[in-house]
Design an enzyme around this catalytic site. Structure first.
Site, PDB file in Angstrom:
ATOM      1  N   GLU A 198      -7.314 -10.229  -3.497  1.00 20.78           N
ATOM      2  CA  GLU A 198      -6.244 -11.331  -3.389  1.00 20.78           C
ATOM      3  C   GLU A 198      -6.964 -12.308  -2.686  1.00 20.78           C
ATOM      4  O   GLU A 198      -7.829 -12.039  -1.796  1.00 20.78           O
ATOM      5  CB  GLU A 198      -4.988 -10.668  -2.729  1.00 20.78           C
ATOM      6  CG  GLU A 198      -3.935 -11.709  -2.413  1.00 20.78           C
ATOM      7  CD  GLU A 198      -2.467 -11.267  -2.010  1.00 20.78           C
ATOM      8  OE1 GLU A 198      -2.134 -10.375  -3.202  1.00 20.78           O
ATOM      9  OE2 GLU A 198      -2.271 -11.637  -0.970  1.00 20.78           O
ATOM     10  N   TYR A 242       0.697 -18.166  -2.335  1.00 24.85           N
ATOM     11  CA  TYR A 242       1.316 -19.473  -2.363  1.00 24.85           C
ATOM     12  C   TYR A 242       2.238 -19.621  -1.144  1.00 24.85           C
ATOM     13  O   TYR A 242       2.718 -18.688  -0.639  1.00 24.85           O
ATOM     14  CB  TYR A 242       2.318 -19.277  -3.590  1.00 24.85           C
ATOM     15  CG  TYR A 242       3.222 -20.430  -3.910  1.00 24.85           C
ATOM     16  CD1 TYR A 242       2.848 -21.007  -5.172  1.00 24.85           C
ATOM     17  CD2 TYR A 242       4.385 -20.711  -3.427  1.00 24.85           C
ATOM     18  CE1 TYR A 242       3.687 -22.378  -5.568  1.00 24.85           C
ATOM     19  CE2 TYR A 242       5.144 -21.648  -4.045  1.00 24.85           C
ATOM     20  CZ  TYR A 242       4.795 -22.684  -5.239  1.00 24.85           C
ATOM     21  OH  TYR A 242       5.477 -23.696  -5.506  1.00 24.85           O
ATOM     22  N   ARG A 272      10.426 -14.411  -3.219  1.00 24.66           N
ATOM     23  CA  ARG A 272      11.199 -15.290  -2.392  1.00 24.66           C
ATOM     24  C   ARG A 272      10.566 -16.219  -1.043  1.00 24.66           C
ATOM     25  O   ARG A 272      10.824 -17.281  -1.334  1.00 24.66           O
ATOM     26  CB  ARG A 272      12.380 -14.475  -1.639  1.00 24.66           C
ATOM     27  CG  ARG A 272      13.459 -15.497  -0.889  1.00 24.66           C
ATOM     28  CD  ARG A 272      14.396 -14.760   0.001  1.00 24.66           C
ATOM     29  NE  ARG A 272      13.455 -14.196   1.213  1.00 24.66           N
ATOM     30  CZ  ARG A 272      13.897 -13.446   2.204  1.00 24.66           C
ATOM     31  NH1 ARG A 272      15.102 -13.039   2.044  1.00 24.66           N
ATOM     32  NH2 ARG A 272      13.205 -13.274   3.228  1.00 24.66           N
ATOM     33  N   ASP A 309       9.178 -15.995   2.959  1.00 22.27           N
ATOM     34  CA  ASP A 309      10.043 -15.866   4.364  1.00 22.27           C
ATOM     35  C   ASP A 309      10.687 -16.954   4.512  1.00 22.27           C
ATOM     36  O   ASP A 309      10.424 -18.087   4.344  1.00 22.27           O
ATOM     37  CB  ASP A 309       8.932 -15.617   5.434  1.00 22.27           C
ATOM     38  CG  ASP A 309       8.288 -14.200   5.415  1.00 22.27           C
ATOM     39  OD1 ASP A 309       8.993 -13.140   4.878  1.00 22.27           O
ATOM     40  OD2 ASP A 309       6.980 -14.029   5.765  1.00 22.27           O
ATOM     41  N   ALA A 321      14.374 -13.112  -4.524  1.00 22.15           N
ATOM     42  CA  ALA A 321      13.201 -13.100  -5.769  1.00 22.15           C
ATOM     43  C   ALA A 321      13.917 -12.965  -7.170  1.00 22.15           C
ATOM     44  O   ALA A 321      13.467 -13.595  -7.977  1.00 22.15           O
ATOM     45  CB  ALA A 321      12.298 -12.336  -5.199  1.00 22.15           C
ATOM     46  N   TYR A 357       8.094  -2.655  -0.813  1.00 18.43           N
ATOM     47  CA  TYR A 357       7.926  -2.519   0.824  1.00 18.43           C
ATOM     48  C   TYR A 357       7.979  -1.224   1.012  1.00 18.43           C
ATOM     49  O   TYR A 357       8.989  -0.679   1.282  1.00 18.43           O
ATOM     50  CB  TYR A 357       8.580  -3.333   1.846  1.00 18.43           C
ATOM     51  CG  TYR A 357       8.699  -4.693   1.221  1.00 18.43           C
ATOM     52  CD1 TYR A 357       7.902  -5.760   1.984  1.00 18.43           C
ATOM     53  CD2 TYR A 357       9.314  -5.559   0.264  1.00 18.43           C
ATOM     54  CE1 TYR A 357       7.751  -6.830   1.819  1.00 18.43           C
ATOM     55  CE2 TYR A 357       9.125  -6.632  -0.014  1.00 18.43           C
ATOM     56  CZ  TYR A 357       8.262  -7.660   0.729  1.00 18.43           C
ATOM     57  OH  TYR A 357       8.117  -8.899   0.492  1.00 18.43           O
ATOM     58  N   HIS A 405      11.888  -3.492   3.669  1.00 15.90           N
ATOM     59  CA  HIS A 405      11.528  -4.927   4.200  1.00 15.90           C
ATOM     60  C   HIS A 405      12.274  -5.109   5.399  1.00 15.90           C
ATOM     61  O   HIS A 405      13.556  -4.526   5.598  1.00 15.90           O
ATOM     62  CB  HIS A 405      12.355  -5.749   2.857  1.00 15.90           C
ATOM     63  CG  HIS A 405      12.023  -7.171   3.051  1.00 15.90           C
ATOM     64  ND1 HIS A 405      12.896  -8.033   3.741  1.00 15.90           N
ATOM     65  CD2 HIS A 405      10.954  -7.810   3.032  1.00 15.90           C
ATOM     66  CE1 HIS A 405      12.644  -9.362   3.927  1.00 15.90           C
ATOM     67  NE2 HIS A 405      11.212  -9.215   3.217  1.00 15.90           N
ATOM     68  N   GLN A 418       3.489  -4.275  -0.109  1.00 12.61           N
ATOM     69  CA  GLN A 418       3.104  -4.616   1.223  1.00 12.61           C
ATOM     70  C   GLN A 418       1.915  -3.704   1.828  1.00 12.61           C
ATOM     71  O   GLN A 418       2.151  -2.435   1.500  1.00 12.61           O
ATOM     72  CB  GLN A 418       4.375  -4.659   2.166  1.00 12.61           C
ATOM     73  CG  GLN A 418       4.301  -4.619   3.653  1.00 12.61           C
ATOM     74  CD  GLN A 418       3.966  -6.473   3.960  1.00 12.61           C
ATOM     75  OE1 GLN A 418       2.628  -7.051   3.615  1.00 12.61           O
ATOM     76  NE2 GLN A 418       5.068  -7.009   4.544  1.00 12.61           N
TER      77      GLN A 418
HETATM   78  C1  LIG Z   1       2.670  -8.289  -2.723  1.00 11.88           C
HETATM   79  C2  LIG Z   1       3.049  -9.300  -1.595  1.00 11.88           C
HETATM   80  C3  LIG Z   1       2.769 -10.501  -2.029  1.00 11.88           C
HETATM   81  C4  LIG Z   1       3.324 -11.752  -1.223  1.00 11.88           C
HETATM   82  N1  LIG Z   1       2.746 -12.902  -1.297  1.00 11.88           N
HETATM   83  C5  LIG Z   1       3.232 -13.880  -0.864  1.00 11.88           C
HETATM   84  C6  LIG Z   1       2.963 -15.428  -1.017  1.00 11.88           C
HETATM   85  O1  LIG Z   1       2.119 -15.581  -1.882  1.00 11.88           O
HETATM   86  N2  LIG Z   1       3.643 -16.203  -0.446  1.00 11.88           N
HETATM   87  C7  LIG Z   1       4.542 -16.036   0.530  1.00 11.88           C
HETATM   88  O2  LIG Z   1       5.064 -16.701   1.158  1.00 11.88           O
HETATM   89  N3  LIG Z   1       4.724 -14.845   0.961  1.00 11.88           N
HETATM   90  C8  LIG Z   1       4.492 -13.899   0.153  1.00 11.88           C
HETATM   91  N4  LIG Z   1       4.665 -12.302   0.469  1.00 11.88           N
HETATM   92  C9  LIG Z   1       5.909 -12.111   1.421  1.00 11.88           C
HETATM   93  C10 LIG Z   1       7.390 -12.252   0.956  1.00 11.88           C
HETATM   94  O3  LIG Z   1       7.429 -13.695   0.226  1.00 11.88           O
HETATM   95  C11 LIG Z   1       8.088 -12.045   2.387  1.00 11.88           C
HETATM   96  O4  LIG Z   1       8.230 -10.674   2.503  1.00 11.88           O
HETATM   97  C12 LIG Z   1       9.667 -12.271   2.011  1.00 11.88           C
HETATM   98  O5  LIG Z   1      10.299 -12.046   3.008  1.00 11.88           O
HETATM   99  C13 LIG Z   1      10.367 -11.536   0.838  1.00 11.88           C
HETATM  100  O6  LIG Z   1       9.931 -11.669  -0.376  1.00 11.88           O
HETATM  101  P1  LIG Z   1      10.343 -10.827  -1.525  1.00 11.88           P
HETATM  102  O7  LIG Z   1       9.891 -11.561  -2.877  1.00 11.88           O
HETATM  103  O8  LIG Z   1      10.128  -9.369  -1.422  1.00 11.88           O
HETATM  104  O9  LIG Z   1      12.012 -11.122  -1.423  1.00 11.88           O
HETATM  105  P2  LIG Z   1      13.464 -10.301  -2.205  1.00 11.88           P
HETATM  106  O10 LIG Z   1      12.763  -9.340  -3.116  1.00 11.88           O
HETATM  107  O11 LIG Z   1      14.165 -11.385  -2.572  1.00 11.88           O
HETATM  108  O12 LIG Z   1      13.892  -9.484  -1.052  1.00 11.88           O
HETATM  109  C14 LIG Z   1      14.107 -10.068   0.465  1.00 11.88           C
HETATM  110  C15 LIG Z   1      15.237  -9.246   1.159  1.00 11.88           C
HETATM  111  O13 LIG Z   1      16.240  -9.558   0.487  1.00 11.88           O
HETATM  112  C16 LIG Z   1      17.206  -8.080  -0.031  1.00 11.88           C
HETATM  113  N5  LIG Z   1      17.645  -8.542  -1.200  1.00 11.88           N
HETATM  114  C17 LIG Z   1      17.267  -8.645  -2.505  1.00 11.88           C
HETATM  115  N6  LIG Z   1      18.140  -8.961  -3.189  1.00 11.88           N
HETATM  116  C18 LIG Z   1      19.367  -8.589  -2.680  1.00 11.88           C
HETATM  117  C19 LIG Z   1      20.626  -8.722  -3.173  1.00 11.88           C
HETATM  118  N7  LIG Z   1      20.847  -9.163  -4.376  1.00 11.88           N
HETATM  119  N8  LIG Z   1      21.633  -8.816  -1.964  1.00 11.88           N
HETATM  120  C20 LIG Z   1      21.203  -8.618  -0.836  1.00 11.88           C
HETATM  121  N9  LIG Z   1      19.953  -8.691  -0.311  1.00 11.88           N
HETATM  122  C21 LIG Z   1      19.051  -8.626  -1.577  1.00 11.88           C
HETATM  123  C22 LIG Z   1      15.753  -7.149   0.081  1.00 11.88           C
HETATM  124  O14 LIG Z   1      16.366  -5.783   0.132  1.00 11.88           O
HETATM  125  C23 LIG Z   1      14.891  -7.777   1.056  1.00 11.88           C
HETATM  126  O15 LIG Z   1      15.466  -7.194   2.289  1.00 11.88           O
HETATM  127  C24 LIG Z   1       4.070 -11.376  -0.288  1.00 11.88           C
HETATM  128  C25 LIG Z   1       4.567 -10.148  -0.298  1.00 11.88           C
HETATM  129  C26 LIG Z   1       4.216  -8.992  -0.868  1.00 11.88           C
HETATM  130  C27 LIG Z   1       4.501  -7.691  -0.415  1.00 11.88           C
END
Ligand SMILES: Cc1cc2nc3c(=O)[nH]c(=O)nc-3n(C[C@H](O)[C@H](O)[C@H](O)COP(=O)(O)OP(=O)(O)OC[C@H]3O[C@@H](n4cnc5c(N)ncnc54)[C@H](O)[C@@H]3O)c2cc1C
Length: 289
Positions: A17, A49, A107, A109, A123, A145, A149, A176
């Site tokens: 990465e 990103y 999604r 942070d 997401a 995670y 998470h 993660q």
């Molecule tokens: C491999 C990896 C790559 C990453 N790359 C980047 C990057 O390039 N840029 C960046 O800015 N960040 C990046 N991140 C960080 C990531 O954006 C954050 O961890 C963010 O807080 C969560 O993103 P997610 O896509 O996992 O969110 P989601 O999958 O949406 O989850 C976020 C939270 O919402 C909860 N949730 C999901 N769906 C629902 C629902 N339907 N109802 C209620 N709760 C729900 C989940 O349990 C979780 O607690 C990366 C993380 C990882 C592990």
């Protein structure tokens, strides 16, 4: 090439990465470092990103160049926390025009000022739109995670949300960072039991300087094993020794993972070719090189 096909064709894979520059002035130096990592011939490279979309143009440009000029398959990340559906539609058209076939759908942070997209809560909503706007043009990955998470109190709920992401259209998941492989093995057991069957790529972060521990490790919420703590205590003040110790720690994690059948390794190489090379060297025979 689609990452789902790469994972099907190769028993063991290695991906690295990199992150794009925040300013255009730094683009050349970042491309140079990323190009040196590409020269190590990983199976693919991912390009992160900025959560608020602030690196969008550089993410797309770096991903395209890695693919066309450095000859490596790419996974371009995309976040939706501050995006509208129109933004996403535009980004997908741009990725398609550039020949990018793989998207890590995130999604992002939640920004400190709390301002959120009106179109996207999670997401899974982005994954749905990538499928709706892009059809089968894109292979989509999602984040997971192993220690849960930070926003989700119960891991069972986090896993239920993960399952929804996969069912909506993720072909693989990347984890993660974690520093104790047993954490990953427990997680894999739980998600397989919940019916999530797609490949899971463990995200390995080589910790090569003591500052990283405070910054990225603390932010990730990853458990720090005593063995890891001892390493940082002993070598943290000496950059050369810390770098070597961090590479060895990560390499040992990787060898143990592959020995236990976890074959697709993703390394957070942080734009550092020397770290990527050190990791590769430590298990090149296992990779068949
Ligand atoms: C491999 C990896 C790559 C990453 N790359 C980047 C990057 O390039 N840029 C960046 O800015 N960040 C990046 N991140 C960080 C990531 O954006 C954050 O961890 C963010 O807080 C969560 O993103 P997610 O896509 O996992 O969110 P989601 O999958 O949406 O989850 C976020 C939270 O919402 C909860 N949730 C999901 N769906 C629902 C629902 N339907 N109802 C209620 N709760 C729900 C989940 O349990 C979780 O607690 C990366 C993380 C990882 C592990």
């Amino acid at each position: 090439m689609k990452i789902s096909d790469i994972l099907k064709q190769n028993e063991v894979t290695l991906s690295f990465e990199v992150f794009p520059p925040k300013t255009d002035a730094l683009f050349e130096s970042v491309e140079k470092a990323a190009g040196e990592i590409a020269a190590l011939k990983p199976h693919f490279m991912s390009v992160t990103y900025g959560a608020a979309g602030n690196t969008a143009a550089n993410t797309a440009e770096l991903a395209e160049r890695l693919q066309t000029q450095h000859g490596v398959a790419v996974l371009a990340h995309m976040t939706c926390v501050a995006a509208s559906r129109e933004d996403v539609r535009g980004m997908l058209q741009d990725y398609k025009r550039r020949g990018i076939e793989n998207i890590m759908a995130l999604r992002g942070d939640i920004p400190k000022d709390g301002r959120r997209s009106e179109d996207y809560l999670y997401a899974v909503d982005l994954i749905r739109d990538i499928r709706e706007f892009g059809g089968d043009a894109f292979c989509v990955g999602g984040a997971c995670y192993p220690e849960g998470h930070v926003e989700c109190e119960r891991q069972s709920e986090d896993i239920a949300h993960l399952k929804e992401k996969v069912e909506t259209g993720c072909s693989f998941l990347t984890t993660q960072m974690f520093f104790d492989n047993n954490v990953l093995y427990n997680f894999l057991y739980r998600i397989r039991e919940a019916g999530i069957t797609v490949p899971v790529l463990p995200g390995i972060m080589p910790i090569t300087n003591a500052r990283q521990v405070a910054r990225s490790v603390a932010l990730s919420g990853a458990t720090i094993p005593q063995r890891f703590r001892t390493m940082v205590d002993r070598f943290g003040d000496d950059p050369r020794r810390m770098q070597q110790a961090g590479i060895i720690y990560a390499a040992e994690q990787i060898v143990d993972l592959i020995a236990n059948g976890v074959n697709h390794i993703h390394v957070y190489s942080m734009n550092k070719p020397e770290i990527a090379a050190g990791i590769l060297e430590s298990f090149s025979a296992i990779l068949g090189r």
